[in-house]
Design a protein around this motif. Structure first.
Motif, PDB file in Angstrom:
ATOM      1  N   THR A 257       0.853  -1.207   0.000  1.00  0.00           N
ATOM      2  CA  THR A 257       0.000   0.000   0.000  1.00  0.00           C
ATOM      3  C   THR A 257       0.878   1.242   0.000  1.00  0.00           C
ATOM      4  O   THR A 257       2.095   1.172   0.240  1.00  0.00           O
ATOM      5  CB  THR A 257      -0.921   0.048   1.235  1.00  0.00           C
ATOM      6  N   SER A 258       0.238   2.360  -0.250  1.00  0.00           N
ATOM      7  CA  SER A 258       0.920   3.658  -0.153  1.00  0.00           C
ATOM      8  C   SER A 258       0.492   4.406   1.102  1.00  0.00           C
ATOM      9  O   SER A 258       0.694   5.617   1.220  1.00  0.00           O
ATOM     10  CB  SER A 258       0.619   4.505  -1.399  1.00  0.00           C
ATOM     11  N   ASN A 259      -0.105   3.697   2.052  1.00  0.00           N
ATOM     12  CA  ASN A 259      -0.553   4.312   3.299  1.00  0.00           C
ATOM     13  C   ASN A 259       0.617   4.947   4.048  1.00  0.00           C
ATOM     14  O   ASN A 259       1.756   4.455   3.986  1.00  0.00           O
ATOM     15  CB  ASN A 259      -1.227   3.278   4.204  1.00  0.00           C
ATOM     16  N   SER A 260       0.340   5.994   4.776  1.00  0.00           N
ATOM     17  CA  SER A 260       1.377   6.652   5.568  1.00  0.00           C
ATOM     18  C   SER A 260       1.804   5.761   6.731  1.00  0.00           C
ATOM     19  O   SER A 260       1.106   4.803   7.099  1.00  0.00           O
ATOM     20  CB  SER A 260       0.853   7.985   6.103  1.00  0.00           C
ATOM     21  N   ILE A 261       2.953   6.102   7.325  1.00  0.00           N
ATOM     22  CA  ILE A 261       3.447   5.355   8.488  1.00  0.00           C
ATOM     23  C   ILE A 261       2.440   5.454   9.631  1.00  0.00           C
ATOM     24  O   ILE A 261       2.196   4.465  10.341  1.00  0.00           O
ATOM     25  CB  ILE A 261       4.825   5.880   8.935  1.00  0.00           C
ATOM     26  N   ASN A 262       1.839   6.625   9.814  1.00  0.00           N
ATOM     27  CA  ASN A 262       0.822   6.791  10.861  1.00  0.00           C
ATOM     28  C   ASN A 262      -0.350   5.847  10.644  1.00  0.00           C
ATOM     29  O   ASN A 262      -0.849   5.221  11.594  1.00  0.00           O
ATOM     30  CB  ASN A 262       0.314   8.236  10.871  1.00  0.00           C
ATOM     31  N   GLU A 263      -0.802   5.755   9.378  1.00  0.00           N
ATOM     32  CA  GLU A 263      -1.939   4.888   9.066  1.00  0.00           C
ATOM     33  C   GLU A 263      -1.597   3.419   9.290  1.00  0.00           C
ATOM     34  O   GLU A 263      -2.416   2.647   9.810  1.00  0.00           O
ATOM     35  CB  GLU A 263      -2.382   5.121   7.623  1.00  0.00           C
ATOM     36  N   ILE A 264      -0.398   3.031   8.919  1.00  0.00           N
ATOM     37  CA  ILE A 264       0.013   1.634   9.097  1.00  0.00           C
ATOM     38  C   ILE A 264       0.175   1.319  10.578  1.00  0.00           C
ATOM     39  O   ILE A 264      -0.214   0.236  11.034  1.00  0.00           O
ATOM     40  CB  ILE A 264       1.308   1.352   8.305  1.00  0.00           C
ATOM     41  N   ALA A 265       0.729   2.248  11.336  1.00  0.00           N
ATOM     42  CA  ALA A 265       0.854   2.043  12.785  1.00  0.00           C
ATOM     43  C   ALA A 265      -0.519   1.810  13.400  1.00  0.00           C
ATOM     44  O   ALA A 265      -0.709   0.871  14.195  1.00  0.00           O
ATOM     45  CB  ALA A 265       1.523   3.249  13.431  1.00  0.00           C
ATOM     46  N   PHE A 266      -1.481   2.632  13.026  1.00  0.00           N
ATOM     47  CA  PHE A 266      -2.834   2.494  13.559  1.00  0.00           C
ATOM     48  C   PHE A 266      -3.457   1.171  13.117  1.00  0.00           C
ATOM     49  O   PHE A 266      -4.190   0.524  13.883  1.00  0.00           O
ATOM     50  CB  PHE A 266      -3.703   3.666  13.095  1.00  0.00           C
TER      51      PHE A 266
END
Length: 307
Positions: A257-266
């Motif tokens: 995915t191209s999700n941000s690090i914040n999004e992946i952490a969540f």
């Protein structure tokens, strides 16, 4: 090599002895001298199969698929049944035979190497006093497949690369057995710790927080006894394993995915992206952003530095 039995082979059985010249090459080669096969086989419903060795100068591995056999080692008698694995160390006199009423079907391998003693010690119980290793692993399809792969060696004629592959296939078999042993002991003792249930629960909650009490309750154990038994069976703690699953999931999301690090952490249960990044780097050796950049070559992995 200790002589294999001269049991008359029916068409569906296999006996293969590694040529002496190849054995010497395996003993000298840096990729195989630690562990290498001397002979391998598969005996199907081996009626009349028997063997006695006063002198035994290698290691012998036997995995029983069906039927039963009788084994005697230095005056001690053992029954071998379907699912049992036997490892006989060098220097131990022994005899064995298939049971007349239910002759066994077995895979077997004679082996040697500089690391053979270390493998035997690794597989043995901490306070084992018996002169052999006899473990009820149960019928394991992957282990049978590993033996089948080892048996393909007989078709390789004098191709040294094929024998090097077989040597490392044998190493894989022995290390796989080490993974199966704790689970077998767990079943044998009738423990209430169902690892499959615990790991399924972890997978189902990999995107959120999961309390240790919840895991312990799922197998009806106190938190203390749950952690103690889990570590005995797996060599790690349940929390460490759960964190590992989260990081594996995070790696998948970083890759796909191209999700941000914040999004992946969540997405893997961490509200604090900075804390997530610290945990990720501790396990993977690189930060989440560096891991993602490995795909594009924007970051060069240097192997193992976690400074």
């Amino acid at each position: 090599m200790s002589n294999p039995s001269n049991w008359p082979l029916p068409p569906e059985s296999i006996r293969f002895v590694v040529p002496r010249r190849i054995v010497q090459q395996l003993a000298d080669h840096p990729l195989s001298r630690g562990l290498y096969p001397l002979g391998i086989g598969y005996y199907h419903q081996a009626s009349g199969h028997h063997m006695e060795r006063v002198e035994h100068d290698d290691y012998l591995l036997i995995y029983c698929l069906e039927g039963a056999g009788l084994l005697q080692v230095e005056g001690l008698k053992y029954s071998v049944h379907a699912g049992d694995l036997v490892l006989l160390p060098k220097g131990v006199s022994h005899s064995y035979r298939a049971l007349k009423s239910r002759p066994w079907t077995i895979y077997w391998a004679h082996f040697h190497g500089d690391d053979a003693d270390a493998f035997y010690a690794h597989l043995s119980e901490p306070r084992q006093s018996a002169p052999i290793l006899l473990t009820p692993l149960g019928l394991q399809s992957r282990l049978a497949s590993d033996f089948e792969a080892l048996l393909e060696l007989r078709e390789s004629t004098y191709n040294l690369s094929a024998y090097l592959c077989a040597a490392n296939q044998l190493r894989q078999i022995l290390t796989h057995i080490a993974l199966l042993q704790p689970l077998a002991r767990n079943r044998q003792k009738g423990d209430s710790l169902d690892l499959e249930r615990v790991h399924s629960l972890m997978q189902a909650h990999v995107h959120e927080h999961l309390a240790l009490d919840t895991l312990a309750d799922s197998v009806n154990l106190s938190k203390y006894h749950f952690v103690k038994r889990y570590k005995e069976l797996t060599g790690t703690t349940p929390i460490n394993h759960f964190i590992q699953l989260k990081i594996e999931r995070a790696c998948h999301l970083l890759d796909t995915t191209s999700n941000s690090i914040n999004e992946i952490a969540f997405a893997v249960g961490y509200e604090d992206a900075y804390y997530f990044s610290r945990i990720f780097k501790k396990i993977m050796g690189v930060s989440p952003s560096q891991y993602r950049n490995l795909r594009t070559g924007a970051y060069a992995y240097r192997g193992g530095s976690t400074r």
